[in-house]
Write a protein that holds these residues in place. Structure first.
Motif, PDB file in Angstrom:
ATOM      1  N   SER A   4       0.940  -1.197   0.044  1.00  0.00           N
ATOM      2  CA  SER A   4       0.050  -0.022  -0.103  1.00  0.00           C
ATOM      3  C   SER A   4       0.754   1.171   0.227  1.00  0.00           C
ATOM      4  CB  SER A   4      -0.991  -0.163   1.265  1.00  0.00           C
ATOM      5  OG  SER A   4      -1.821  -1.023   0.952  1.00  0.00           O
ATOM      6  N   PRO A   5       0.182   2.423  -0.343  1.00  0.00           N
ATOM      7  CA  PRO A   5       1.032   3.631  -0.384  1.00  0.00           C
ATOM      8  C   PRO A   5       1.737   4.182   0.767  1.00  0.00           C
ATOM      9  CG  PRO A   5      -1.198   3.850  -1.009  1.00  0.00           C
ATOM     10  CD  PRO A   5      -1.061   2.642  -0.320  1.00  0.00           C
ATOM     11  N   ALA A   6       2.899   4.560   0.833  1.00  0.00           N
ATOM     12  CA  ALA A   6       3.706   4.847   2.038  1.00  0.00           C
ATOM     13  C   ALA A   6       3.255   5.696   3.094  1.00  0.00           C
ATOM     14  CB  ALA A   6       5.035   5.300   1.698  1.00  0.00           C
ATOM     15  N   LEU A   7       3.434   5.374   4.283  1.00  0.00           N
ATOM     16  CA  LEU A   7       3.157   6.488   5.291  1.00  0.00           C
ATOM     17  C   LEU A   7       4.399   6.446   6.066  1.00  0.00           C
ATOM     18  CD1 LEU A   7       0.855   8.226   6.842  1.00  0.00           C
ATOM     19  CD2 LEU A   7       0.897   6.201   8.284  1.00  0.00           C
ATOM     20  N   ARG A   8       4.970   7.756   6.098  1.00  0.00           N
ATOM     21  CA  ARG A   8       6.311   7.817   6.714  1.00  0.00           C
ATOM     22  C   ARG A   8       6.145   8.491   7.995  1.00  0.00           C
ATOM     23  NH1 ARG A   8      11.124   7.243   3.980  1.00  0.00           N
ATOM     24  NH2 ARG A   8      11.784   8.854   5.091  1.00  0.00           N
ATOM     25  N   ALA A   9       6.502   7.966   8.938  1.00  0.00           N
ATOM     26  CA  ALA A   9       6.278   8.575  10.523  1.00  0.00           C
ATOM     27  C   ALA A   9       7.282  10.257  10.212  1.00  0.00           C
ATOM     28  CB  ALA A   9       6.768   7.855  11.499  1.00  0.00           C
ATOM     29  N   ASP A  10       8.269  10.026   9.541  1.00  0.00           N
ATOM     30  CA  ASP A  10       8.907  11.452   9.329  1.00  0.00           C
ATOM     31  C   ASP A  10       8.760  12.214   8.443  1.00  0.00           C
ATOM     32  OD1 ASP A  10       9.779   9.462   7.526  1.00  0.00           O
ATOM     33  OD2 ASP A  10      11.924  10.188   7.790  1.00  0.00           O
ATOM     34  N   ASP A  11       7.482  12.156   7.522  1.00  0.00           N
ATOM     35  CA  ASP A  11       6.882  13.016   6.594  1.00  0.00           C
ATOM     36  C   ASP A  11       6.332  14.068   7.364  1.00  0.00           C
ATOM     37  OD1 ASP A  11       5.854  10.770   4.009  1.00  0.00           O
ATOM     38  OD2 ASP A  11       7.738  11.343   4.551  1.00  0.00           O
ATOM     39  N   PRO A  12       6.524  15.474   6.675  1.00  0.00           N
ATOM     40  CA  PRO A  12       5.897  16.694   7.298  1.00  0.00           C
ATOM     41  C   PRO A  12       4.421  16.386   7.354  1.00  0.00           C
ATOM     42  CG  PRO A  12       7.103  17.119   5.472  1.00  0.00           C
ATOM     43  CD  PRO A  12       7.560  15.584   5.628  1.00  0.00           C
ATOM     44  N   ALA A  13       3.857  15.882   6.043  1.00  0.00           N
ATOM     45  CA  ALA A  13       2.521  15.764   5.970  1.00  0.00           C
ATOM     46  C   ALA A  13       2.237  14.196   5.840  1.00  0.00           C
ATOM     47  CB  ALA A  13       1.881  16.195   4.624  1.00  0.00           C
ATOM     48  N   PRO A  14       1.046  13.660   6.671  1.00  0.00           N
ATOM     49  CA  PRO A  14       1.016  12.169   6.824  1.00  0.00           C
ATOM     50  C   PRO A  14       0.868  11.763   5.356  1.00  0.00           C
ATOM     51  CG  PRO A  14      -0.124  13.219   8.404  1.00  0.00           C
ATOM     52  CD  PRO A  14       0.283  14.432   7.687  1.00  0.00           C
ATOM     53  N   GLY A  15       1.165  10.325   5.068  1.00  0.00           N
ATOM     54  CA  GLY A  15       1.349   9.650   3.874  1.00  0.00           C
ATOM     55  C   GLY A  15      -0.062   9.491   3.110  1.00  0.00           C
ATOM     56  N   SER A  16      -0.230   8.624   2.280  1.00  0.00           N
ATOM     57  CA  SER A  16      -1.147   8.529   1.194  1.00  0.00           C
ATOM     58  C   SER A  16      -2.363   7.516   1.712  1.00  0.00           C
ATOM     59  CB  SER A  16      -0.484   7.576  -0.096  1.00  0.00           C
ATOM     60  OG  SER A  16       0.744   8.405  -0.401  1.00  0.00           O
ATOM     61  N   ASN A  17      -3.499   8.416   1.681  1.00  0.00           N
ATOM     62  CA  ASN A  17      -4.966   7.776   1.972  1.00  0.00           C
ATOM     63  C   ASN A  17      -5.540   7.642   0.621  1.00  0.00           C
ATOM     64  OD1 ASN A  17      -4.641   7.285   4.754  1.00  0.00           O
ATOM     65  ND2 ASN A  17      -4.701   9.555   5.038  1.00  0.00           N
ATOM     66  N   PRO A  18      -6.406   6.911   0.465  1.00  0.00           N
ATOM     67  CA  PRO A  18      -6.787   5.458   1.567  1.00  0.00           C
ATOM     68  C   PRO A  18      -5.708   4.568   1.697  1.00  0.00           C
ATOM     69  CG  PRO A  18      -8.101   5.337  -0.379  1.00  0.00           C
ATOM     70  CD  PRO A  18      -7.471   6.483  -0.619  1.00  0.00           C
ATOM     71  N   LEU A  19      -5.784   3.859   2.773  1.00  0.00           N
ATOM     72  CA  LEU A  19      -4.612   2.670   3.059  1.00  0.00           C
ATOM     73  C   LEU A  19      -4.746   1.498   2.007  1.00  0.00           C
ATOM     74  CD1 LEU A  19      -4.243   2.486   6.727  1.00  0.00           C
ATOM     75  CD2 LEU A  19      -2.910   3.358   5.199  1.00  0.00           C
ATOM     76  N   PHE A  20      -5.941   1.195   1.764  1.00  0.00           N
ATOM     77  CA  PHE A  20      -6.348   0.062   0.969  1.00  0.00           C
ATOM     78  C   PHE A  20      -7.145   0.291  -0.296  1.00  0.00           C
ATOM     79  CE2 PHE A  20      -6.473  -1.008   5.687  1.00  0.00           C
ATOM     80  CZ  PHE A  20      -5.009  -1.384   5.819  1.00  0.00           C
ATOM     81  N   ARG A  21      -6.839  -0.152  -1.427  1.00  0.00           N
ATOM     82  CA  ARG A  21      -7.514   0.457  -2.620  1.00  0.00           C
ATOM     83  C   ARG A  21      -8.092  -0.968  -3.521  1.00  0.00           C
ATOM     84  NH1 ARG A  21      -3.821   5.606  -4.084  1.00  0.00           N
ATOM     85  NH2 ARG A  21      -3.576   6.165  -1.839  1.00  0.00           N
ATOM     86  N   LYS A 303      -4.314  17.697  19.355  1.00  0.00           N
ATOM     87  CA  LYS A 303      -4.344  18.840  18.177  1.00  0.00           C
ATOM     88  C   LYS A 303      -5.231  17.967  17.187  1.00  0.00           C
ATOM     89  CE  LYS A 303       0.574  19.713  18.855  1.00  0.00           C
ATOM     90  NZ  LYS A 303       0.584  21.070  19.732  1.00  0.00           N
ATOM     91  N   ARG A 304      -5.808  19.303  16.810  1.00  0.00           N
ATOM     92  CA  ARG A 304      -6.954  19.122  15.818  1.00  0.00           C
ATOM     93  C   ARG A 304      -6.160  18.128  14.651  1.00  0.00           C
ATOM     94  NH1 ARG A 304     -11.891  20.859  14.320  1.00  0.00           N
ATOM     95  NH2 ARG A 304     -12.205  21.000  12.088  1.00  0.00           N
ATOM     96  N   VAL A 305      -6.986  17.419  13.852  1.00  0.00           N
ATOM     97  CA  VAL A 305      -6.311  16.098  12.926  1.00  0.00           C
ATOM     98  C   VAL A 305      -6.963  16.904  11.483  1.00  0.00           C
ATOM     99  CG1 VAL A 305      -6.634  13.892  12.032  1.00  0.00           C
ATOM    100  CG2 VAL A 305      -6.257  14.287  14.529  1.00  0.00           C
ATOM    101  N   GLU A 306      -6.112  17.096  10.658  1.00  0.00           N
ATOM    102  CA  GLU A 306      -6.587  17.361   9.109  1.00  0.00           C
ATOM    103  C   GLU A 306      -6.412  16.228   8.513  1.00  0.00           C
ATOM    104  OE1 GLU A 306      -7.674  20.460   8.490  1.00  0.00           O
ATOM    105  OE2 GLU A 306      -7.305  21.146  10.625  1.00  0.00           O
ATOM    106  N   GLN A 307      -7.541  16.049   7.756  1.00  0.00           N
ATOM    107  CA  GLN A 307      -7.554  14.576   6.718  1.00  0.00           C
ATOM    108  C   GLN A 307      -7.004  14.786   5.423  1.00  0.00           C
ATOM    109  OE1 GLN A 307     -11.585  12.616   7.211  1.00  0.00           O
ATOM    110  NE2 GLN A 307     -11.923  14.552   8.249  1.00  0.00           N
ATOM    111  N   THR A 308      -5.855  14.001   5.210  1.00  0.00           N
ATOM    112  CA  THR A 308      -5.033  13.979   4.019  1.00  0.00           C
ATOM    113  C   THR A 308      -5.598  12.738   2.845  1.00  0.00           C
ATOM    114  OG1 THR A 308      -3.558  12.134   5.054  1.00  0.00           O
ATOM    115  CG2 THR A 308      -2.985  14.857   5.272  1.00  0.00           C
ATOM    116  N   ASP A 309      -5.313  13.350   1.612  1.00  0.00           N
ATOM    117  CA  ASP A 309      -5.523  12.356   0.599  1.00  0.00           C
ATOM    118  C   ASP A 309      -4.239  12.051   0.074  1.00  0.00           C
ATOM    119  OD1 ASP A 309      -8.111  12.700   0.784  1.00  0.00           O
ATOM    120  OD2 ASP A 309      -8.368  14.386  -0.323  1.00  0.00           O
ATOM    121  N   ALA A 310      -4.246  10.965  -1.019  1.00  0.00           N
ATOM    122  CA  ALA A 310      -3.147  10.620  -1.665  1.00  0.00           C
ATOM    123  C   ALA A 310      -2.625  11.819  -2.254  1.00  0.00           C
ATOM    124  CB  ALA A 310      -3.503   9.507  -2.778  1.00  0.00           C
TER     125      ALA A 310
END
Ligand code: FUB
Length: 310
Positions: A4-21, A303-310
């Motif tokens: 599945s798309p990468a989600l890197r804990a050190d990325d400034p913006a959380p990874g690629s959503n959705p997790l399963f395609r 902290k407020r969570v912003e939802q990210t997309d791929a």
């Protein structure tokens, strides 16, 4: 299983959503076992015009939040012999080396309405089998509700003293202690409904603070669920409302949070309807699981969570 798309804990913006395609998934419930995170989901298979069509639960796992392994179905709703179907939201928890899986299903006509069952396995990937032979929670036990799906969305949490608690509900949120055998309630059912509670409660603890996170619906202003939360100094309250954690999910009406700490990083799993597979567009009954980083303020608020997309 394709990565599945990468989600890197050190990325400034959380990874690629959705997790399963490759399939529609909903109601994410994470569980960490050793160095692996398991994610239990419902399998959304609604056709056009259907609200939900959910027959089974699936599990995925990862060690790095980048590569996910698909372990397949772990149980069907009708494996609870007393159930008609509807593999709605679930959560698994480990206790004494066994894995206990709590899930909402539609009860047969002996106890009309949604009910919560408990299944057990020696492995987090199942197979899970009904641990009681009857529902743990049925509609008669919480007679306050005015609709048949009041008793859904179990969340289970083991406190520092070893006591496991189960909370659940739609419109009303209930909590009860479980006996050490994990298959019976131990004492009364208490109502703890926080403001704008709709469904999908999730219990967790960080430091000395207890969190009740849930799908909220402000019926005066919102048309889709958001995530809100309350905190307490004890699992028995008192609960203080802390407001909204997210905006609305995308197009799915529901949002269903699941929270976990994994390898020093906190995550919140959600779902939305942003995935299209072939000619099937995302919808209320065709959802896709997502994940975001979760960060806390010094006072323990999230902290407020912003939802990210791929
Ligand atoms: O997936 C069926 C239902 O939709 C769940 O039980 C609710 O939390 C909502 O996500």
């Amino acid at each position: 299983m394709a990565a599945s798309p990468a989600l890197r804990a050190d990325d400034p913006a959380p990874g690629s959503n959705p997790l399963f395609r490759d399939r529609f998934t909903a109601d994410p419930a994470p569980l960490v076992v050793g160095d692996r995170l398991y994610l239990y989901v419902g399998h959304d298979e609604a056709e056009d015009g259907q609200m939900f069509n959910m027959r089974e639960w699936l599990v995925y796992s990862t060690t790095d939040m980048r590569q996910w392994t698909y372990h397949g179905p772990i149980m069907r709703a009708t494996d609870f012999k007393w159930a008609k179907g509807d593999a709605w939201a679930s959560q698994a928890i480990e206790k004494d080396g066994r894995f206990w899986f709590y899930a909402a299903v539609e009860h047969d006509d002996t106890h009309p309405g949604k009910a919560i069952g408990v299944a057990v396995s020696d492995s987090p990937t199942g197979p899970f089998v009904d641990a009681r032979g009857s529902a743990l929670i049925t509609a008669e036990m919480t007679p306050k509700g005015t609709h048949s799906w009041e008793d859904i969305d179990p969340t289970v949490f083991t406190d520092d003293d070893g006591t496991t608690w189960i909370a659940w509900g739609n419109r009303h949120c209930y909590i009860a202690r479980l006996k050490p055998n994990m298959i019976e309630l131990d004492g009364p059912i208490t109502e703890i409904t926080p403001p704008h509670f709709e469904e999908g409660p999730w219990l967790h603890k960080r430091g000395d603070l207890y969190y009740l996170t849930y799908a909220s619906l402000d019926r005066a202003t919102h048309t889709n669920e958001r995530v809100s939360y309350a905190t307490a100094p004890s699992i028995q309250g008192p609960w203080t409302y802390r407001g909204e954690l997210t905006g609305s999910g995308r197009n799915s009406f529901t949002i269903h949070p699941g929270i976990v700490e994994f390898k020093g990083q906190w995550y919140i799993f959600l779902h939305n309807a942003a995935l299209t597979i072939g000619d099937k567009q995302g919808a209320l009954g065709r959802r896709a699981v997502t994940v975001e980083y979760l960060h806390y303020n010094d006072d323990g608020t999230m902290k407020r969570v912003e939802q990210t997309d791929a």
